[in-house]
Design a protein around this motif. Structure first.
Motif, PDB file in Angstrom:
ATOM      1  N   GLY A   1       0.437  -1.361  -0.254  1.00  0.00           N
ATOM      2  CA  GLY A   1      -0.307   0.369  -0.055  1.00  0.00           C
ATOM      3  C   GLY A   1       0.811   1.415   0.167  1.00  0.00           C
ATOM      4  O   GLY A   1       0.292   2.349   0.645  1.00  0.00           O
ATOM      5  N   PHE A   2       2.299   1.314   0.219  1.00  0.00           N
ATOM      6  CA  PHE A   2       3.272   2.603  -0.257  1.00  0.00           C
ATOM      7  C   PHE A   2       4.093   1.781  -0.962  1.00  0.00           C
ATOM      8  O   PHE A   2       4.562   0.320  -0.667  1.00  0.00           O
ATOM      9  N   ALA A   3       4.924   2.671  -1.668  1.00  0.00           N
ATOM     10  CA  ALA A   3       6.802   1.817  -1.834  1.00  0.00           C
ATOM     11  C   ALA A   3       7.295   2.159  -1.217  1.00  0.00           C
ATOM     12  O   ALA A   3       8.316   3.379  -0.649  1.00  0.00           O
ATOM     13  N   PRO A   4       7.763   0.450  -0.828  1.00  0.00           N
ATOM     14  CA  PRO A   4       9.064   0.321   0.268  1.00  0.00           C
ATOM     15  C   PRO A   4      10.293   0.782  -0.746  1.00  0.00           C
ATOM     16  O   PRO A   4      10.276   0.755  -1.656  1.00  0.00           O
ATOM     17  N   VAL A   5      11.579   2.129   0.046  1.00  0.00           N
ATOM     18  CA  VAL A   5      12.667   2.658  -0.840  1.00  0.00           C
ATOM     19  C   VAL A   5      13.438   2.191  -0.083  1.00  0.00           C
ATOM     20  O   VAL A   5      15.078   2.095  -0.899  1.00  0.00           O
ATOM     21  N   THR A   6      13.722   1.422   1.387  1.00  0.00           N
ATOM     22  CA  THR A   6      15.057   0.715   1.772  1.00  0.00           C
ATOM     23  C   THR A   6      14.568  -0.931   2.035  1.00  0.00           C
ATOM     24  O   THR A   6      12.753  -1.066   2.806  1.00  0.00           O
ATOM     25  N   VAL A   7      15.546  -1.792   1.963  1.00  0.00           N
ATOM     26  CA  VAL A   7      15.724  -3.121   2.720  1.00  0.00           C
ATOM     27  C   VAL A   7      16.940  -3.314   2.968  1.00  0.00           C
ATOM     28  O   VAL A   7      17.639  -2.861   2.894  1.00  0.00           O
ATOM     29  N   ALA A   8      16.897  -4.325   3.944  1.00  0.00           N
ATOM     30  CA  ALA A   8      17.837  -4.708   4.428  1.00  0.00           C
ATOM     31  C   ALA A   8      17.379  -6.376   5.032  1.00  0.00           C
ATOM     32  O   ALA A   8      16.323  -7.246   4.799  1.00  0.00           O
ATOM     33  N   VAL A   9      18.373  -7.355   5.149  1.00  0.00           N
ATOM     34  CA  VAL A   9      18.887  -8.516   5.301  1.00  0.00           C
ATOM     35  C   VAL A   9      19.915  -8.961   6.246  1.00  0.00           C
ATOM     36  O   VAL A   9      20.085  -8.784   6.306  1.00  0.00           O
ATOM     37  N   ALA A  10      19.325 -10.057   7.108  1.00  0.00           N
ATOM     38  CA  ALA A  10      19.296  -9.963   7.919  1.00  0.00           C
ATOM     39  C   ALA A  10      21.023 -10.768   7.425  1.00  0.00           C
ATOM     40  O   ALA A  10      21.235 -11.777   6.861  1.00  0.00           O
ATOM     41  N   PRO A  11      22.357 -10.549   8.468  1.00  0.00           N
ATOM     42  CA  PRO A  11      23.704 -11.301   7.487  1.00  0.00           C
ATOM     43  C   PRO A  11      23.872 -12.495   7.912  1.00  0.00           C
ATOM     44  O   PRO A  11      24.501 -13.469   7.117  1.00  0.00           O
TER      45      PRO A  11
ATOM     46  N   ASN B   1      10.919  10.012   9.208  1.00  0.00           N
ATOM     47  CA  ASN B   1      11.359   9.716   8.336  1.00  0.00           C
ATOM     48  C   ASN B   1      12.315   8.654   8.049  1.00  0.00           C
ATOM     49  O   ASN B   1      13.092   9.080   8.997  1.00  0.00           O
ATOM     50  N   ILE B   2      12.743   7.657   7.235  1.00  0.00           N
ATOM     51  CA  ILE B   2      13.735   6.415   7.620  1.00  0.00           C
ATOM     52  C   ILE B   2      14.565   6.548   6.458  1.00  0.00           C
ATOM     53  O   ILE B   2      13.529   6.239   5.526  1.00  0.00           O
ATOM     54  N   PHE B   3      15.453   6.534   6.632  1.00  0.00           N
ATOM     55  CA  PHE B   3      16.430   6.978   5.730  1.00  0.00           C
ATOM     56  C   PHE B   3      17.792   5.835   6.311  1.00  0.00           C
ATOM     57  O   PHE B   3      18.379   5.939   4.936  1.00  0.00           O
ATOM     58  N   ALA B   4      17.693   5.010   6.659  1.00  0.00           N
ATOM     59  CA  ALA B   4      18.780   3.827   7.022  1.00  0.00           C
ATOM     60  C   ALA B   4      18.140   2.299   7.701  1.00  0.00           C
ATOM     61  O   ALA B   4      17.367   3.115   9.032  1.00  0.00           O
ATOM     62  N   LEU B   5      18.155   1.225   7.189  1.00  0.00           N
ATOM     63  CA  LEU B   5      17.935   0.235   7.680  1.00  0.00           C
ATOM     64  C   LEU B   5      18.663  -1.359   8.399  1.00  0.00           C
ATOM     65  O   LEU B   5      19.388  -0.889   7.062  1.00  0.00           O
ATOM     66  N   ALA B   6      18.388  -1.531   8.982  1.00  0.00           N
ATOM     67  CA  ALA B   6      19.480  -2.849   9.548  1.00  0.00           C
ATOM     68  C   ALA B   6      18.949  -3.830  10.366  1.00  0.00           C
ATOM     69  O   ALA B   6      17.980  -3.376  10.848  1.00  0.00           O
ATOM     70  N   ILE B   7      19.735  -5.272   9.841  1.00  0.00           N
ATOM     71  CA  ILE B   7      19.165  -5.888  10.919  1.00  0.00           C
ATOM     72  C   ILE B   7      20.960  -6.805  11.272  1.00  0.00           C
ATOM     73  O   ILE B   7      21.475  -7.112  10.960  1.00  0.00           O
ATOM     74  N   SER B   8      20.246  -6.738  13.211  1.00  0.00           N
ATOM     75  CA  SER B   8      21.832  -7.752  13.654  1.00  0.00           C
ATOM     76  C   SER B   8      22.023  -8.920  13.706  1.00  0.00           C
ATOM     77  O   SER B   8      21.184  -9.480  13.380  1.00  0.00           O
ATOM     78  N   PRO B   9      23.624  -9.666  13.672  1.00  0.00           N
ATOM     79  CA  PRO B   9      23.379 -10.751  13.468  1.00  0.00           C
ATOM     80  C   PRO B   9      22.574 -10.826  14.165  1.00  0.00           C
ATOM     81  O   PRO B   9      22.336 -10.862  15.945  1.00  0.00           O
TER      82      PRO B   9
ATOM     83  N   SER C   1      22.083 -12.272  18.285  1.00  0.00           N
ATOM     84  CA  SER C   1      22.783 -12.014  19.964  1.00  0.00           C
ATOM     85  C   SER C   1      21.782 -12.919  20.184  1.00  0.00           C
ATOM     86  O   SER C   1      20.954 -12.224  21.176  1.00  0.00           O
ATOM     87  N   SER C   2      22.303 -13.689  21.409  1.00  0.00           N
ATOM     88  CA  SER C   2      21.224 -14.207  23.104  1.00  0.00           C
ATOM     89  C   SER C   2      19.844 -15.128  21.800  1.00  0.00           C
ATOM     90  O   SER C   2      18.950 -14.372  22.417  1.00  0.00           O
ATOM     91  N   ALA C   3      19.889 -15.260  21.077  1.00  0.00           N
ATOM     92  CA  ALA C   3      17.886 -15.865  19.654  1.00  0.00           C
ATOM     93  C   ALA C   3      17.072 -14.057  19.726  1.00  0.00           C
ATOM     94  O   ALA C   3      16.452 -14.577  19.689  1.00  0.00           O
ATOM     95  N   LEU C   4      18.645 -13.169  19.816  1.00  0.00           N
ATOM     96  CA  LEU C   4      17.681 -11.726  19.663  1.00  0.00           C
ATOM     97  C   LEU C   4      18.015 -11.324  17.782  1.00  0.00           C
ATOM     98  O   LEU C   4      19.423 -11.394  17.415  1.00  0.00           O
ATOM     99  N   HIS C   5      17.402 -10.991  17.035  1.00  0.00           N
ATOM    100  CA  HIS C   5      17.867  -9.809  16.262  1.00  0.00           C
ATOM    101  C   HIS C   5      17.404  -8.638  16.480  1.00  0.00           C
ATOM    102  O   HIS C   5      16.292  -8.398  16.734  1.00  0.00           O
ATOM    103  N   TYR C   6      18.545  -7.729  16.553  1.00  0.00           N
ATOM    104  CA  TYR C   6      18.338  -6.231  16.578  1.00  0.00           C
ATOM    105  C   TYR C   6      17.592  -5.984  14.938  1.00  0.00           C
ATOM    106  O   TYR C   6      18.770  -5.376  14.317  1.00  0.00           O
ATOM    107  N   ILE C   7      16.388  -5.039  14.855  1.00  0.00           N
ATOM    108  CA  ILE C   7      15.609  -4.562  13.937  1.00  0.00           C
ATOM    109  C   ILE C   7      16.090  -2.925  13.986  1.00  0.00           C
ATOM    110  O   ILE C   7      15.098  -2.417  15.176  1.00  0.00           O
ATOM    111  N   VAL C   8      17.118  -2.521  12.730  1.00  0.00           N
ATOM    112  CA  VAL C   8      17.080  -0.581  13.650  1.00  0.00           C
ATOM    113  C   VAL C   8      16.261  -0.082  12.138  1.00  0.00           C
ATOM    114  O   VAL C   8      16.789  -0.351  10.884  1.00  0.00           O
ATOM    115  N   ALA C   9      15.754   0.848  12.321  1.00  0.00           N
ATOM    116  CA  ALA C   9      15.150   1.750  12.041  1.00  0.00           C
ATOM    117  C   ALA C   9      16.213   3.331  11.785  1.00  0.00           C
ATOM    118  O   ALA C   9      15.857   3.826  13.583  1.00  0.00           O
TER     119      ALA C   9
END
Length: 339
Positions: A97-107, A142-150, A152-160
């Motif tokens: 329903g919107f145009a994604p402009v940023t994408v990130a994949v888990a390492p 306003n999101i300019f950057a995305l990242a997913i962490s490796p 860590s203790s069974a958690l992935h941190y998704i950052v906007a």
């Protein structure tokens, strides 16, 4: 462990795609590594890795070197995926329903991917794009950057990261894998209150340490009105930034020119051997693109806080990638790829 070279070539893909006509850049041969040619498909026909009518604006490449996700922006509300290194593509079924402009994949998981638009919506897939879930992010306007962490203790941190819509930097993270995952403000949330980055107007790039499971380190490129671009470090172990987290000399200045307007983009890549706990292993590469013809941006290397300018006044740089041996940088608004 070194990154696969396809990660590096993916940067070239990203830049040339922005020029709306892309042939994957690749070295002609090991004997002549400075010559770049188009990559051709069966029968000598050029392989254009794009969907007809789309103008791809961002890519994310999985650790296997084969899985690639792409978003087109504009009026294209879908995500695209290749499972064979860009030779063929499929259009994923979710219409956001919107145009994604940023994408990130888990390492460390090619099936975990997030997409976002510039107005704060973040969606997550854990099944390779078969379905997506709205993470209901509301801290970053306003999101300019995305990242997913490796993991860590069974958690992935998704950052906007980006801004709050009122010329103040904003960054938040989602602790995926927790019993009750939530978004946390990494500037004023619990434990982070009063820490840097203070005074920044936006955050343009974010990257996790490849050793995040042990060092809990994240880096950003921020900008403000007095120092155009800064390299800053956050510790999830101490929920603090820069000197407060024990990183002497941070934030480090990337570009000090003022009056050139907001950055068009910034990018970060860390050496595969990066380790936050060891100053000698803090090797980082930065690319900047600005709207200024006098100071268009460039590519920079940081050995901890010591900056070396690699490219400047030559071209605004949209993306950089380093595999432990080779570095490439793609220009912001042309087909040039520097190696």
């Amino acid at each position: 462990m070194k990154k696969k070279i396809s990660k590096i070539l993916g940067v070239a893909i990203t830049i040339t795609m922005l020029a709306s006509l892309m042939i994957v850049a690749a070295p002609a041969s090991a004997a002549d590594p400075l010559v770049w040619n188009g990559e051709f498909g069966p029968g000598g026909v050029p392989t254009y890795t794009r969907n007809a009518g789309s103008n791809m604006v961002d890519f994310a490449i999985g650790f296997d070197g084969l899985t690639i996700y792409a978003v087109a922006g504009g009026s294209d509300n879908f995500t695209y995926k290749s499972a064979d290194g860009g030779n063929t593509w499929s259009k994923l079924t979710t219409n956001f329903g919107f145009a994604p402009v940023t994408v990130a994949v888990a390492p460390d998981d090619v099936d975990m991917v997030v997409v976002a638009n510039t107005s704060g919506a973040v969606y997550l897939s854990t099944n390779g794009g078969i379905s997506f879930s709205n993470l209901n992010q509301s801290i970053v306007t306003n999101i300019f950057a995305l990242a997913i962490s490796p993991a860590s203790s069974a958690l992935h941190y998704i950052v906007a990261a980006g801004d709050d819509g009122a010329s103040n930097s904003a960054i938040s993270y989602f602790n995926f894998g927790a019993t009750l995952p939530v978004w946390t403000n990494a500037q004023s949330g619990t434990g982070w209150t009063g820490t840097d980055p203070v005074g920044a107007t936006a955050i343009r790039a974010v990257a996790f340490s490849p050793a995040f499971a042990s060092d809990k380190v994240m880096l950003i490129v921020s900008e403000n009105s007095t120092t155009k671009a800064l390299l800053e470090v956050a510790s999830f172990a101490f929920t603090a930034w820069n000197t407060e987290a024990g990183f002497s000399g941070y934030p480090a200045t990337i570009l000090a020119e003022t009056g050139i307007g907001p950055l068009n983009s910034a990018t970060l890549d860390l050496a595969p051997t990066y380790l936050g706990a060891d100053e000698a292993e803090r090797l980082v590469f930065v690319g900047l693109a600005t709207p200024s013809g006098t100071y268009p941006g460039g590519a920079y290397r940081f050995n901890n806080t010591t900056k070396v300018t690699l490219l400047t006044t030559v071209a605004a740089i949209r993306s950089v990638a380093f595999d432990g041996t080779n570095l490439v940088a793609g220009a912001y608004a042309s087909n040039w790829v520097y190696r």
